[in-house]
Design an enzyme around this catalytic site. Structure first.
Site, mmCIF file in Angstrom:
data_model
loop_
_atom_site.group_PDB
_atom_site.id
_atom_site.type_symbol
_atom_site.label_atom_id
_atom_site.label_comp_id
_atom_site.label_asym_id
_atom_site.label_seq_id
_atom_site.Cartn_x
_atom_site.Cartn_y
_atom_site.Cartn_z
ATOM 1 N N ARG A 43 0.834 -1.211 0.000
ATOM 2 C CA ARG A 43 0.000 0.000 0.000
ATOM 3 C C ARG A 43 0.870 1.264 0.000
ATOM 4 O O ARG A 43 0.477 2.298 -0.536
ATOM 5 C CB ARG A 43 -0.954 0.018 1.208
ATOM 6 C CG ARG A 43 -1.644 1.365 1.406
ATOM 7 C CD ARG A 43 -2.915 1.310 2.235
ATOM 8 N NE ARG A 43 -2.777 0.582 3.470
ATOM 9 C CZ ARG A 43 -2.110 0.999 4.552
ATOM 10 N NH1 ARG A 43 -1.526 2.184 4.558
ATOM 11 N NH2 ARG A 43 -2.024 0.253 5.628
ATOM 12 N N ASP A 95 -6.439 18.436 -16.022
ATOM 13 C CA ASP A 95 -6.776 17.042 -16.336
ATOM 14 C C ASP A 95 -6.430 16.842 -17.809
ATOM 15 O O ASP A 95 -7.100 17.355 -18.699
ATOM 16 C CB ASP A 95 -8.266 16.801 -16.065
ATOM 17 C CG ASP A 95 -8.669 15.343 -16.294
ATOM 18 O OD1 ASP A 95 -8.014 14.660 -17.112
ATOM 19 O OD2 ASP A 95 -9.651 14.892 -15.679
HETATM 20 C C1 LIG Z 1 -12.341 8.863 -17.335
HETATM 21 C C2 LIG Z 1 -11.947 10.192 -16.896
HETATM 22 C C3 LIG Z 1 -11.711 10.451 -15.540
HETATM 23 C C4 LIG Z 1 -11.892 9.410 -14.473
HETATM 24 O O1 LIG Z 1 -11.001 8.354 -14.603
HETATM 25 P P1 LIG Z 1 -11.286 6.859 -14.105
HETATM 26 O O2 LIG Z 1 -10.037 6.149 -14.451
HETATM 27 O O3 LIG Z 1 -12.492 6.359 -14.844
HETATM 28 O O4 LIG Z 1 -11.532 6.931 -12.650
HETATM 29 C C5 LIG Z 1 -11.284 11.729 -15.196
HETATM 30 N N1 LIG Z 1 -11.138 12.694 -16.116
HETATM 31 C C6 LIG Z 1 -11.379 12.472 -17.426
HETATM 32 C C7 LIG Z 1 -11.200 13.583 -18.398
HETATM 33 C C8 LIG Z 1 -11.797 11.226 -17.862
HETATM 34 O O5 LIG Z 1 -12.055 11.022 -19.152
#
Ligand SMILES: *Cc1c(COP(=O)(O)O)cnc(C)c1O
Length: 394
Positions: free
Chosen positions: A47, A173
């Protein structure tokens, strides 16, 4: 620094010192035997750290050109959660793009709000709207560009300036473009988050996420959250992700080529009402896309003429592309954001943000683009109620 393609294959990876195995082994072990009291070899309990996970973290760090490794998580949502847990305290505000991944909205509204963190949604595609949304209480600005599913772009350089002038950090992101096509750190961002589930692993085989920062204190805070909450990535998923990363540059270049061709085809199709793709000249922020991205990426959004009913017929009419949640993998996937990925928005909110009930999100895969176009063409014809019979259209 070696080129991106070289780093994606060799970055942070050394052949196994014991056996010479060229691939980092999967260290599928909970614990690590210690040489003496207080004498471990860098790993104690999976972990808190694992050699396979660490290899992925070094690799992703090098891909982003960061002096620090990434932190790998069990999902993109875990990576985003860790970022918010590490950076925010009760009373802080976080300003978020109004169009973001549905799970991010749910995290802010259903989980973090009760801990006293306030989320403010802003149209970050307009710098003046972002500037109006930040205040002295803003600790973090989180943007997604291109945004899911409208593909609206945020000017990362402008967003960084605005965040910094308010004393806040900027997180991007970068799931849709990956470090292969967009470098948020070079554009002034402080943190980069990913769902590695998408293009980075790229084969619909894992769920995973990562976050990067170049700030040592922030890195330590993220590590503390990662090991304390216990949502680090697993050794096997890390190993699979490492295999995916090696072809990331090749894959996303082809995803982008295919997507541009598909977008042009859709734009010329009589059954399609509108198409959004950053590399199309008709895209409202095409100039910004050219400035900030190396290519258009693999996601195309469009509306089928005839509203929701026609969209549903289209979504159920594709054969090669599959109706499924996810994007960024070798298989082409179609999604209906209103009922699938963005169901956590209220209907009137979705409409205000341009996520109409008829909007279709297409993740263009790596199949032959001719086969894909033929599949979409057939499904559009069926959606428009035109049935192909031998020798013509009925
Ligand atoms: C899919 C996605 C997420 C979340 O990711 P997971 O791996 O499904 O938890 C976050 N941001 C964007 C832009 C995504 O496409």
């Amino acid at each position: 620094m070696p080129a991106f393609e070289t780093r994606s294959i060799h970055g942070g990876i050394v052949p196994d010192p014991v056996t010479g195995a060229i691939l980092t082994p999967i260290f599928q072990s909970t614990t690590f035997v210690q040489d003496g009291v207080g004498k471990d070899r860098g790993y104690t309990y999976t972990r808190c750290g694992n050699p396979t996970v660490a290899a992925l973290e070094r690799n992703l760090g090098e891909l982003e050109g960061s002096p620090l490794p990434a932190l790998a998580f069990a999902s993109g949502m875990a990576a985003i959660s860790a970022t918010l847990f590490a950076l925010l305290s009760a009373g802080d505000e976080v300003v978020v793009s109004d169009v973001v991944y549905g799970g991010t909205i749910r995290l802010l509204r259903r989980v973090l709000e009760k801990f006293g963190v306030r989320a403010i949604l802003a149209d970050t595609s307009r710098p003046e709207a972002l500037a109006a949304a930040v205040s002295r209480r803003t600790r973090l600005v989180l943007v997604e560009t291109p945004a899911n599913p409208t593909l609206k772009l945020t000017d990362v350089r402008a967003a960084a300036e605005i965040a910094h002038s308010a004393g806040a950090r900027l997180a991007v992101d970068n799931t849709f473009l990956t470090p292969a096509l967009q470098s948020p750190f070079e554009l002034g961002a402080d943190l980069v988050v990913y769902s590695t589930t998408k293009y980075i692993e790229g084969h619909n085989a894992t769920v995973g996420g990562a976050v990067l920062t170049r700030d040592r204190e922030e890195y330590d805070a993220l590590r503390l959250v990662q090991k304390t909450i216990g949502f680090a990535q697993s050794p096997f998923e890390s190993w699979l992700t490492l295999q995916g990363v090696k072809t990331l540059g090749l894959r996303i270049a082809r995803h982008s080529e295919n997507a541009l061709e598909v977008a042009r085809f859709l734009e010329g199709h009589p059954a399609v009402a509108s198409v959004r793709y950053p590399w199309l000249e008709s895209f409202p922020q095409h100039d910004l896309a050219r400035r900030q991205q190396k290519a258009g990426g693999g996601i195309v959004s469009f509306e089928v003429k005839g509203g929701v009913e026609a969209s549903v017929r289209f979504l159920e009419g594709v054969r090669l592309a599959k109706l499924a949640e996810n994007l960024g993998a070798v298989e082409s996937l179609v999604t209906h954001p209103a009922t699938m990925t963005h169901a956590s928005y209220a209907p009137e909110e979705r409409r205000a943000l341009g996520i109409s009930d008829g909007l279709v999100r297409l993740s263009v895969g790596l199949e032959s683009v001719q086969d894909l176009v033929a599949d979409l063409d057939g499904a559009l014809d069926r959606a428009a109620g035109r049935v192909l019979v031998a020798g013509g259209v009925r």
